[in-house]
Design an enzyme around this catalytic site. Structure first.
Site, PDB file in Angstrom:
ATOM      1  N   ARG A 103       0.843  -1.187   0.000  1.00 41.22           N
ATOM      2  CA  ARG A 103       0.000   0.000   0.000  1.00 41.22           C
ATOM      3  C   ARG A 103       0.879   1.239   0.000  1.00 41.22           C
ATOM      4  NH1 ARG A 103      -5.106   1.132   3.938  1.00 41.22           N
ATOM      5  NH2 ARG A 103      -3.767   0.265   5.531  1.00 41.22           N
ATOM      6  N   THR A 107      -0.798   7.630  -1.436  1.00 41.16           N
ATOM      7  CA  THR A 107      -2.017   7.565  -2.259  1.00 41.16           C
ATOM      8  C   THR A 107      -3.008   6.523  -1.744  1.00 41.16           C
ATOM      9  OG1 THR A 107      -1.061   5.866  -3.678  1.00 41.16           O
ATOM     10  CG2 THR A 107      -0.661   8.155  -4.315  1.00 41.16           C
ATOM     11  N   ASP A 199      -3.517  -4.416  12.556  1.00 45.13           N
ATOM     12  CA  ASP A 199      -2.834  -4.791  11.316  1.00 45.13           C
ATOM     13  C   ASP A 199      -2.688  -6.317  11.291  1.00 45.13           C
ATOM     14  OD1 ASP A 199      -0.560  -3.355   9.199  1.00 45.13           O
ATOM     15  OD2 ASP A 199      -0.524  -5.516   9.561  1.00 45.13           O
ATOM     16  N   ASP A 202       0.921  -7.665  10.842  1.00 45.36           N
ATOM     17  CA  ASP A 202       1.737  -7.460  12.041  1.00 45.36           C
ATOM     18  C   ASP A 202       1.339  -8.424  13.157  1.00 45.36           C
ATOM     19  OD1 ASP A 202       3.265  -5.486  10.928  1.00 45.36           O
ATOM     20  OD2 ASP A 202       2.223  -3.826  11.908  1.00 45.36           O
TER      21      ASP A 202
HETATM   22  N1  URA Z   1      -5.253  -4.051   6.779  1.00 45.48           N
HETATM   23  C1  URA Z   1      -5.103  -4.481   8.057  1.00 45.48           C
HETATM   24  O1  URA Z   1      -4.217  -5.285   8.331  1.00 45.48           O
HETATM   25  N2  URA Z   1      -5.918  -3.992   8.997  1.00 45.48           N
HETATM   26  C2  URA Z   1      -6.906  -3.123   8.738  1.00 45.48           C
HETATM   27  O2  URA Z   1      -7.632  -2.730   9.660  1.00 45.48           O
HETATM   28  C3  URA Z   1      -7.066  -2.683   7.406  1.00 45.48           C
HETATM   29  C4  URA Z   1      -6.222  -3.165   6.445  1.00 45.48           C
END
Ligand code: URA
Length: 208
Positions: A103, A107, A199, A202
Protein backbone atom coordinates in the site's frame (compact mmCIF):
# COMPACT_ATOMS: atom_id res chain seq x y z
CA UNK A 1 -24.63 -15.08 -3.85
CA UNK A 2 -22.94 -11.61 -3.80
CA UNK A 3 -22.03 -11.15 -0.17
CA UNK A 4 -22.02 -14.01 2.37
CA UNK A 5 -21.49 -13.21 6.05
CA UNK A 6 -20.35 -16.40 7.71
CA UNK A 7 -22.20 -16.35 11.04
CA UNK A 8 -21.18 -19.84 12.21
CA UNK A 9 -20.67 -19.71 16.01
CA UNK A 10 -17.13 -21.10 15.77
CA UNK A 11 -16.15 -18.39 13.27
CA UNK A 12 -17.67 -15.64 15.42
CA UNK A 13 -15.99 -16.97 18.60
CA UNK A 14 -12.58 -17.17 16.92
CA UNK A 15 -13.06 -13.68 15.45
CA UNK A 16 -13.65 -12.22 18.91
CA UNK A 17 -10.45 -13.89 20.12
CA UNK A 18 -8.54 -12.43 17.16
CA UNK A 19 -9.91 -8.94 17.85
CA UNK A 20 -8.68 -8.92 21.48
CA UNK A 21 -5.50 -6.88 21.71
CA UNK A 22 -3.97 -9.20 24.32
CA UNK A 23 -4.11 -12.23 21.97
CA UNK A 24 -0.52 -13.34 21.33
CA UNK A 25 1.10 -13.66 17.89
CA UNK A 26 1.11 -17.45 18.13
CA UNK A 27 -2.55 -17.59 19.15
CA UNK A 28 -3.53 -15.06 16.48
CA UNK A 29 -1.79 -17.02 13.72
CA UNK A 30 -3.45 -20.25 14.86
CA UNK A 31 -6.88 -18.56 15.00
CA UNK A 32 -6.46 -17.20 11.46
CA UNK A 33 -5.59 -20.70 10.26
CA UNK A 34 -8.60 -22.27 12.00
CA UNK A 35 -10.92 -19.53 10.72
CA UNK A 36 -9.60 -20.02 7.18
CA UNK A 37 -10.56 -23.67 7.40
CA UNK A 38 -14.12 -22.75 8.39
CA UNK A 39 -14.42 -19.98 5.76
CA UNK A 40 -13.05 -22.44 3.20
CA UNK A 41 -15.90 -24.80 4.06
CA UNK A 42 -18.42 -22.06 3.21
CA UNK A 43 -16.77 -20.82 0.03
CA UNK A 44 -16.64 -24.36 -1.40
CA UNK A 45 -20.18 -25.32 -0.35
CA UNK A 46 -21.55 -25.41 -3.92
CA UNK A 47 -18.66 -27.12 -5.72
CA UNK A 48 -19.84 -29.51 -8.40
CA UNK A 49 -19.66 -33.26 -7.78
CA UNK A 50 -19.50 -36.20 -10.15
CA UNK A 51 -20.24 -39.83 -9.48
CA UNK A 52 -17.39 -42.32 -9.66
CA UNK A 53 -17.32 -46.06 -9.29
CA UNK A 54 -15.30 -47.28 -6.26
CA UNK A 55 -14.86 -50.39 -4.15
CA UNK A 56 -15.09 -50.18 -0.38
CA UNK A 57 -13.66 -53.11 1.63
CA UNK A 58 -17.28 -54.38 1.67
CA UNK A 59 -18.65 -53.88 -1.87
CA UNK A 60 -18.75 -51.72 -5.00
CA UNK A 61 -20.63 -48.43 -5.07
CA UNK A 62 -21.22 -45.20 -7.00
CA UNK A 63 -19.79 -42.36 -4.88
CA UNK A 64 -19.50 -38.55 -5.21
CA UNK A 65 -16.19 -36.81 -5.86
CA UNK A 66 -15.31 -33.23 -6.78
CA UNK A 67 -15.64 -32.63 -10.52
CA UNK A 68 -13.09 -30.89 -12.72
CA UNK A 69 -9.71 -29.36 -12.08
CA UNK A 70 -8.44 -28.47 -8.64
CA UNK A 71 -8.87 -24.96 -7.30
CA UNK A 72 -6.41 -22.10 -7.16
CA UNK A 73 -5.91 -20.28 -3.86
CA UNK A 74 -4.62 -16.77 -4.54
CA UNK A 75 -2.89 -15.21 -1.56
CA UNK A 76 -2.42 -11.45 -1.40
CA UNK A 77 0.95 -11.03 0.32
CA UNK A 78 1.67 -10.91 3.07
CA UNK A 79 -1.39 -11.21 5.31
CA UNK A 80 -3.06 -13.59 2.86
CA UNK A 81 -0.53 -16.24 3.88
CA UNK A 82 -2.31 -16.93 7.17
CA UNK A 83 -5.59 -17.67 5.43
CA UNK A 84 -3.79 -19.57 2.66
CA UNK A 85 -2.37 -22.23 4.97
CA UNK A 86 -5.69 -22.80 6.74
CA UNK A 87 -7.38 -23.26 3.38
CA UNK A 88 -4.64 -25.62 2.23
CA UNK A 89 -5.39 -27.76 5.31
CA UNK A 90 -8.88 -28.15 3.85
CA UNK A 91 -7.91 -28.21 0.14
CA UNK A 92 -4.45 -29.82 0.06
CA UNK A 93 -4.45 -30.34 -3.72
CA UNK A 94 -5.23 -26.72 -4.57
CA UNK A 95 -2.72 -24.82 -6.68
CA UNK A 96 -1.42 -21.56 -5.25
CA UNK A 97 -1.07 -18.10 -6.77
CA UNK A 98 0.90 -15.36 -4.99
CA UNK A 99 0.14 -11.71 -5.56
CA UNK A 100 2.54 -9.21 -3.98
CA UNK A 101 0.95 -5.83 -3.31
CA UNK A 102 1.99 -3.03 -1.03
CA UNK A 103 0.00 0.00 0.00
CA UNK A 104 1.48 3.33 -1.08
CA UNK A 105 1.11 5.30 2.15
CA UNK A 106 0.58 8.59 0.31
CA UNK A 107 -2.02 7.56 -2.26
CA UNK A 108 -3.32 4.46 -0.38
CA UNK A 109 -3.24 2.77 -3.81
CA UNK A 110 -2.18 -0.89 -4.10
CA UNK A 111 1.07 -1.32 -6.05
CA UNK A 112 2.05 -4.74 -7.45
CA UNK A 113 5.58 -6.10 -6.96
CA UNK A 114 5.03 -9.84 -7.56
CA UNK A 115 2.64 -12.14 -9.45
CA UNK A 116 2.97 -15.88 -9.98
CA UNK A 117 0.03 -18.07 -10.98
CA UNK A 118 -0.51 -21.57 -12.37
CA UNK A 119 -0.62 -21.57 -16.19
CA UNK A 120 -4.08 -23.11 -16.46
CA UNK A 121 -5.69 -20.60 -14.10
CA UNK A 122 -8.46 -19.93 -16.66
CA UNK A 123 -9.77 -23.49 -16.15
CA UNK A 124 -9.94 -23.32 -12.35
CA UNK A 125 -12.04 -21.66 -9.68
CA UNK A 126 -9.83 -19.04 -8.01
CA UNK A 127 -10.35 -18.24 -4.33
CA UNK A 128 -8.60 -14.99 -3.39
CA UNK A 129 -7.63 -14.74 0.29
CA UNK A 130 -6.82 -11.58 2.23
CA UNK A 131 -7.87 -11.17 5.87
CA UNK A 132 -8.98 -7.52 5.60
CA UNK A 133 -11.25 -5.92 2.99
CA UNK A 134 -10.69 -2.26 3.94
CA UNK A 135 -10.58 0.29 1.08
CA UNK A 136 -10.93 -2.54 -1.44
CA UNK A 137 -7.92 -1.24 -3.41
CA UNK A 138 -5.80 -4.39 -2.93
CA UNK A 139 -8.67 -6.74 -3.67
CA UNK A 140 -9.59 -4.85 -6.86
CA UNK A 141 -5.96 -4.71 -8.03
CA UNK A 142 -5.36 -8.41 -7.28
CA UNK A 143 -8.48 -9.43 -9.16
CA UNK A 144 -7.60 -7.10 -12.09
CA UNK A 145 -4.31 -9.00 -12.37
CA UNK A 146 -5.93 -12.42 -12.02
CA UNK A 147 -8.37 -11.59 -14.82
CA UNK A 148 -5.50 -10.27 -16.98
CA UNK A 149 -3.86 -13.69 -16.56
CA UNK A 150 -7.06 -15.43 -17.64
CA UNK A 151 -8.96 -16.18 -14.42
CA UNK A 152 -12.68 -16.39 -15.14
CA UNK A 153 -14.31 -17.71 -12.00
CA UNK A 154 -13.22 -15.87 -8.85
CA UNK A 155 -14.38 -15.68 -5.22
CA UNK A 156 -12.97 -13.43 -2.49
CA UNK A 157 -12.58 -14.50 1.15
CA UNK A 158 -11.69 -12.22 4.06
CA UNK A 159 -12.09 -12.26 7.82
CA UNK A 160 -13.18 -8.63 8.24
CA UNK A 161 -14.69 -6.13 5.83
CA UNK A 162 -16.35 -2.71 5.77
CA UNK A 163 -19.09 -1.43 3.49
CA UNK A 164 -16.72 0.89 1.61
CA UNK A 165 -14.45 -2.00 0.58
CA UNK A 166 -17.35 -4.26 -0.30
CA UNK A 167 -18.89 -1.54 -2.51
CA UNK A 168 -15.57 -0.80 -4.20
CA UNK A 169 -14.96 -4.49 -4.95
CA UNK A 170 -18.53 -5.11 -6.13
CA UNK A 171 -18.38 -2.05 -8.40
CA UNK A 172 -15.10 -3.11 -10.03
CA UNK A 173 -15.84 -6.85 -10.11
CA UNK A 174 -19.58 -7.54 -9.79
CA UNK A 175 -19.02 -11.17 -10.82
CA UNK A 176 -16.90 -11.92 -7.71
CA UNK A 177 -18.75 -13.32 -4.68
CA UNK A 178 -17.44 -12.10 -1.30
CA UNK A 179 -17.26 -14.21 1.88
CA UNK A 180 -16.54 -12.51 5.22
CA UNK A 181 -16.99 -13.18 8.93
CA UNK A 182 -18.05 -9.60 9.68
CA UNK A 183 -18.89 -6.24 8.14
CA UNK A 184 -17.39 -3.77 10.63
CA UNK A 185 -18.42 -0.19 11.39
CA UNK A 186 -15.97 2.06 9.51
CA UNK A 187 -12.44 2.87 8.37
CA UNK A 188 -10.20 5.22 10.35
CA UNK A 189 -8.28 8.03 8.53
CA UNK A 190 -5.39 5.63 7.87
CA UNK A 191 -7.85 3.10 6.37
CA UNK A 192 -7.70 0.66 9.28
CA UNK A 193 -10.93 -1.16 10.04
CA UNK A 194 -12.90 -0.13 13.18
CA UNK A 195 -13.37 -1.85 15.54
CA UNK A 196 -11.28 -4.30 13.50
CA UNK A 197 -8.37 -6.29 14.83
CA UNK A 198 -5.42 -4.03 13.96
CA UNK A 199 -2.83 -4.79 11.32
CA UNK A 200 -3.47 -8.41 10.37
CA UNK A 201 0.05 -8.96 8.98
CA UNK A 202 1.74 -7.46 12.04
CA UNK A 203 -0.41 -9.47 14.41
CA UNK A 204 0.22 -12.69 12.46
CA UNK A 205 3.96 -12.28 12.08
CA UNK A 206 4.88 -10.30 15.22
CA UNK A 207 6.10 -7.20 13.38
CA UNK A 208 5.21 -3.55 13.92
N1 URA B 1 -5.25 -4.05 6.78
C1 URA B 1 -5.10 -4.48 8.06
O1 URA B 1 -4.22 -5.29 8.33
N2 URA B 1 -5.92 -3.99 9.00
C2 URA B 1 -6.91 -3.12 8.74
O2 URA B 1 -7.63 -2.73 9.66
C3 URA B 1 -7.07 -2.68 7.41
C4 URA B 1 -6.22 -3.17 6.44
Amino acid sequence: MGLTIVSHPLVQHKLTMMRRKETSTAEFRQLVRETAFLLGYEVTRDLELETVHIETPMEEMEAPMLKGKKLVLASILRAGEGLLFGMLDLLPSARVCHIGLYRDHNTLEAVEYYFKAPEDISERLVIVVDPMLATGNSAVKAIDQLKKHGAKQIRFVCILSVEQGIKQLQKAHPDVDIFTASVDRALDPASYILPGLGDAGDRMFGTK
